[in-house]
Design a protein around this motif. Structure first.
Motif, short mmCIF file in Angstrom:
data_model
loop_
_atom_site.label_atom_id
_atom_site.label_comp_id
_atom_site.label_asym_id
_atom_site.label_seq_id
_atom_site.Cartn_x
_atom_site.Cartn_y
_atom_site.Cartn_z
N CYS A 58 26.96 23.32 2.77
CA CYS A 58 25.71 23.20 2.03
C CYS A 58 24.82 22.19 2.75
CB CYS A 58 26.00 22.75 0.60
SG CYS A 58 24.51 22.32 -0.32
N CYS A 61 24.53 18.82 0.14
CA CYS A 61 25.68 17.96 -0.21
C CYS A 61 26.77 18.01 0.86
CB CYS A 61 26.25 18.35 -1.58
SG CYS A 61 27.06 19.96 -1.61
N CYS A 99 24.68 25.31 -1.77
CA CYS A 99 25.77 25.67 -2.68
C CYS A 99 25.17 25.93 -4.06
CB CYS A 99 26.83 24.56 -2.73
SG CYS A 99 26.33 23.08 -3.63
N CYS A 102 24.03 22.52 -5.96
CA CYS A 102 22.76 21.91 -5.50
C CYS A 102 21.58 22.81 -5.88
CB CYS A 102 22.79 21.70 -3.99
SG CYS A 102 23.86 20.34 -3.48
N ARG A 162 27.14 14.36 -9.05
CA ARG A 162 27.83 15.13 -10.10
C ARG A 162 29.33 14.90 -9.96
NH1 ARG A 162 25.34 18.78 -6.38
NH2 ARG A 162 26.89 19.72 -5.03
ZN LIG Z 1 25.43 21.44 -2.22
#
Ligand SMILES: [Zn+2]
Length: 204
Positions: A58, A61, A99, A102, A162
Motif C-alpha cells: 500500500c 501504510c 489497501c 487506507c 488504526r
Molecule cells: Zn494502507
C-alpha cells in the motif's frame, strides 16, 4: 508511509487518459451520480504499473498483502469526487495503489498538507517517529512545525494508527529485532519497510 519512485505512465494512460478524463468531466457535470469505472483491462494495466512502484505494498501504510481488489485498489490522491479534481481522474501522477483500510479512511478527504509518497523531498524519518511501545506513528519531534502538521494530517486522514496497523507494525519490529547476521530471513514479504532502518541486524 515509505518513499517510492514513480515509473513512466502506462502507454494506455498516455494515449487515452485525456479523452477518458474529458468524458468523465462531461458525464459528471450532467449527472452528479455518475461513477468513474476503469474497466477490467485498463484497471489491470494501471494496477500492475502501480504495483511496480511500491512492490505491491500500500502506498500510504506500506501494508502487505494489500487486501484490496478492483477499483478500490487504485486511489485518486486528489479525489476524483471533487469537482476541482475531476480532470485528474486518469492523470498518472494522481494514482496510487492502496489497501482497503487506507482507502476507506481517506474516502474523498483532501488537504494540501497531505504527504505524498512519491514526492522527491519525502522521507519517513523527516516527518515521522515510530513508538516501539505502542506501534503508533507520530510526528517527528525534530521536524519543523509545518512538517509536524503535515505528518499529523497524514496520520489522521489515512488513519495510520488504526489498531490493526499498530499490531502489524509491532509484529514486524519483533521479527526484525529477532534477526541476526546469519539469519536466512530474506524479508521479501516484509510490510512497513520504513521500520527496517530502525532495527539493525544483530551480529550472530
Ligand atoms: Zn494502507
Amino acid at each position: 508511509m515509505r518513499r517510492c519512485e514513480r515509473g513512466p505512465a502506462p502507454e494506455l494512460l498516455a494515449r487515452d487518459g485525456a479523452e477518458l478524463a474529458r468524458r468523465y468531466v462531461t458525464n459528471r457535470l450532467t449527472n452528479p451520480a455518475y461513477r468513474f469505472q476503469w474497466g477490467a483491462s485498463r484497471l489491470g494495466v494501471v494496477r500492475e504499473a502501480l504495483e511496480r512502484m511500491t512492490d505491491e505494498r500500500c502506498s500510504y501504510c506500506d501494508g502487505y498483502p494489500i487486501a484490496a481488489t478492483g477499483e478500490e485498489s487504485v486511489d485518486h490522491f486528489r479525489p476524483k469526487s471533487r469537482a476541482e479534481f475531476y480532470e485528474l481522474v486518469c492523470t498518472w501522477t494522481n494514482l496510487f495503489l492502496t489497501c482497503t483500510a487506507c482507502n476507506k479512511a481517506k474516502q474523498d478527504q483532501w488537504d494540501e498538507a497531505l504527504l505524498c509518497p512519491d514526492d522527491s523531498s519525502y522521507a519517513f524519518e523527516r516527518y515521522f517517529e515510530y513508538r516501539f511501545d505502542t506501534g503508533e506513528l507520530q510526528p517527528s519531534a525534530s521536524a519543523s512545525p509545518d512538517d509536524q502538521t503535515r505528518a499529523s494530517r497524514t496520520i489522521e486522514i489515512f488513519d495510520l494508527n488504526r489498531a490493526g496497523a499498530c499490531i502489524s507494525r509491532r509484529r514486524t519490529v519483533k521479527r526484525l529485532r529477532g534477526r541476526t547476521s546469519d539469519s536466512d530471513d530474506d524479508l521479501d514479504d516484509l510490510d512497513y519497510r520504513y521500520l527496517l532502518p530502525l532495527c539493525p541486524v544483530k551480529s550472530a
